[in-house]
Design an enzyme around this catalytic site. Structure first.
Site, mmCIF file in Angstrom:
data_model
loop_
_atom_site.group_PDB
_atom_site.id
_atom_site.type_symbol
_atom_site.label_atom_id
_atom_site.label_comp_id
_atom_site.label_asym_id
_atom_site.label_seq_id
_atom_site.Cartn_x
_atom_site.Cartn_y
_atom_site.Cartn_z
ATOM 1 N N SER A 231 4.534 7.384 -1.830
ATOM 2 C CA SER A 231 3.551 8.463 -1.808
ATOM 3 C C SER A 231 4.161 9.718 -2.438
ATOM 4 O O SER A 231 4.644 9.660 -3.569
ATOM 5 C CB SER A 231 3.089 8.707 -0.367
ATOM 6 N N ASP A 460 -5.518 0.888 -2.895
ATOM 7 C CA ASP A 460 -5.173 2.310 -2.710
ATOM 8 C C ASP A 460 -6.197 3.177 -3.432
ATOM 9 O O ASP A 460 -6.399 3.052 -4.640
ATOM 10 C CB ASP A 460 -3.774 2.567 -3.272
ATOM 11 N N HIS A 494 -3.586 3.012 0.857
ATOM 12 C CA HIS A 494 -2.382 3.776 0.574
ATOM 13 C C HIS A 494 -1.297 3.543 1.625
ATOM 14 O O HIS A 494 -0.106 3.589 1.313
ATOM 15 C CB HIS A 494 -2.730 5.264 0.511
#
Length: 513
Positions: A231, A460, A494
């Protein structure tokens, strides 16, 4: 005229709540998950009343804390959320007394950085992995003797795991701008003896990485075996390899990007907007009063929508409603369930819970500053040039061998090791490459000789898999022949980097070891 006055009087009566309504609203402390069904005569909104109830609890807790301290020992008269008093016994702190250059502001005169470690540092200090965090994570990535609580990447760190502590020495820091021991908006500005608040300078991902390398210099660590991040941590990992090609042996970028997309910027802007609209935010100067807990809860709900995926929610929640707390067995099975305007669907109660759990655990200003740093991240050559960031030369020395090979005498296998790192799965060359791809490839030239693992997740929606494809494509266009790229399936969106130990962990372990 009399008719007009009568109409005004009737309208006022409609707007004025009854005594019973006022009492119901003021005494309700039930959570959204037990939201009673509304009635036409007396509507009830405990999901709204819960904000006032939380505020009362914060004030009551603050009063108790203040009364238990002597006046001379009090440094803050306001409420103290968990981030306000981190326990320094559970992590180490490095104080950097020299100015830290910043991309968007004058140098920060000094700063602290909190960090934790796992594994054993080799005598040559050549087995170090720097682990970068996401937006709101602390340095506590895994349990330690000082802090046995489970960390945010607990199942990825340890003997035989993705970050194998039998081979590597792992360092994880709380990022610059954070609120868990590293200097950020909630820290005391030594020049005035008060929290920085929004006097804190705007920071960049590159600033965060520079602060981390100040720590590495302090520890006498000249080179990293690898830089690993997911991330926002993936952004930091790429930035680390770009800033220090000779010092970073390998780069792992998971569910990240080299250039924040308009959609991600829009979602983070929405989070900051609801947070800054909270009357308790007070332009960032709330540290001696109530924190903007309502805005933080709403911001977290928006963020959670981007962290997980639609397919997962279909499986977990579907269109199911929460259990009806007012339900009474009736003979009439055909009676229609009356919907509630507060959380009613299971997915709504899930979002409500996530926001409730987060709203007092993290500093609102840190969320604003760090999310803005993510928005500003752009590794295209034109963007880097506009920031006056001079690209270093690609590494000239060969990348490091894994400990399993480095421990043995050189062999023909060693010569071909790095050339065998380049793999690509489920990723054909782009048919219609984005217009900025050549600019990104130019920006990536310092990484031309750095082995890089790029992982993307097909479900995601915050960092769509196309962005990881861009990273892999741009690296190869920059001349990097040591790019391993994989796309993962699954329904976790995600958050896959937190949950899929088998695939995410397996890819990392194979690349590093």
């Amino acid at each position: 005229m009399n008719a007009a006055k009568l109409a005004q009087k009737q309208l006022k009566a409609l707007r004025t709540p009854t005594i019973q309504q006022v009492r119901a609203r003021s005494t309700s402390t039930r959570s959204a998950s037990t939201c009673p069904l509304p009635t036409p005569s007396q509507p009830s909104f405990p999901c709204v009343d819960a904000h006032a109830a939380r505020e009362s609890r914060i004030l009551a807790s603050s009063s108790k804390a203040s009364s238990s301290q002597s006046a001379s020992s009090r440094s803050n008269e306001g409420p103290e959320p968990p981030y306000a008093r981190p326990s320094p016994s559970s992590y180490k702190t490095y104080h950097h007394a020299e100015p830290l250059p910043l991309v968007y502001a004058p140098p920060l005169p000094q700063f602290d950085i909190a960090y934790e470690t796992w594994g054993t540092l080799s005598p040559a200090k050549d087995n170090v992995i720097l682990l970068h965090t996401g937006l709101s994570a602390s340095s506590h990535a895994a349990s330690t003797e000082l802090n046995p609580a489970e960390g945010w990447w607990e199942r990825f760190i340890g003997p035989g795991r993705a970050l194998d502590t039998n081979q590597f020495f792992i360092i994880c820091t709380n990022v610059l701008g954070g609120c868990y021991g590293t200097t950020g908006p909630s820290s005391i500005d030594p020049s005035i003896g008060q929290p920085y608040a929004t006097r804190f300078p705007v920071i960049s991902i590159f600033d965060m990485v520079r602060a981390q390398f100040c720590l590495l210099d302090h520890l006498g660590i000249d080179k990293l075996y690898a830089s690993v991040g997911s991330s926002m941590g993936a952004m930091q990992s790429l930035a680390a390899g770009w800033l220090h090609p000779e010092r970073v042996g390998k780069v792992v970028s998971i569910s990240g990007t080299a250039r924040s997309s308009p959609s991600a910027i829009a979602m983070r802007f929405a989070q900051r907007s609801v947070l800054m609209a909270d009357p308790n935010w007070k332009k960032g100067f709330y540290y001696h009063g109530l924190p903007p807990h309502t805005g933080m809860k709403l911001a977290r709900q928006i963020a959670t929508i981007t962290y997980r995926s639609g397919p997962e929610w279909d499986q977990r929640f579907g269109r199911k409603f929460r259990p009806d707390p007012q339900a009474v067995e009736k003979e009439d099975s055909d009676s229609t369930r009356i919907p509630a305007l507060c959380p009613d669907f299971l997915i709504e109660t899930y979002l409500d819970y996530q926001g409730e759990q987060f709203c007092l655990k993290y500093d609102a200003n840190s969320l604003i500053y760090i999310s803005k740093a993510m928005d500003l991240f752009d590794m295209t050559a034109s963007s880097l040039e506009s920031l006056k960031l001079t690209p270093p030369s690609p590494r000239k020395s060969p990348p490091p061998l894994p400990p399993s090979l480095a421990a043995h005498l050189p062999s023909p296998h060693h010569e071909h090791y790095h050339s065998q790192l380049s793999h690509s799965k489920s990723h054909p060359p782009p048919v219609n490459p984005p217009a900025h791809l050549p600019d990104l490839a130019e920006g990536f030239k310092p990484l031309a000789n750095t082995p890089t693992l790029v992982l993307g997740v097909q479900s995601d929606i915050l960092f769509p898999v196309e962005q990881q494809r861009e990273v892999a494509d741009a690296l190869r266009m920059a001349g990097n022949q040591m790019v391993s790229y994989y796309e993962l399936g699954g329904v976790w969106g995600h958050d896959t980097f937190l949950l899929d130990v088998q695939n995410v962990g397996g890819a990392i372990r194979g690349f590093l070891s």
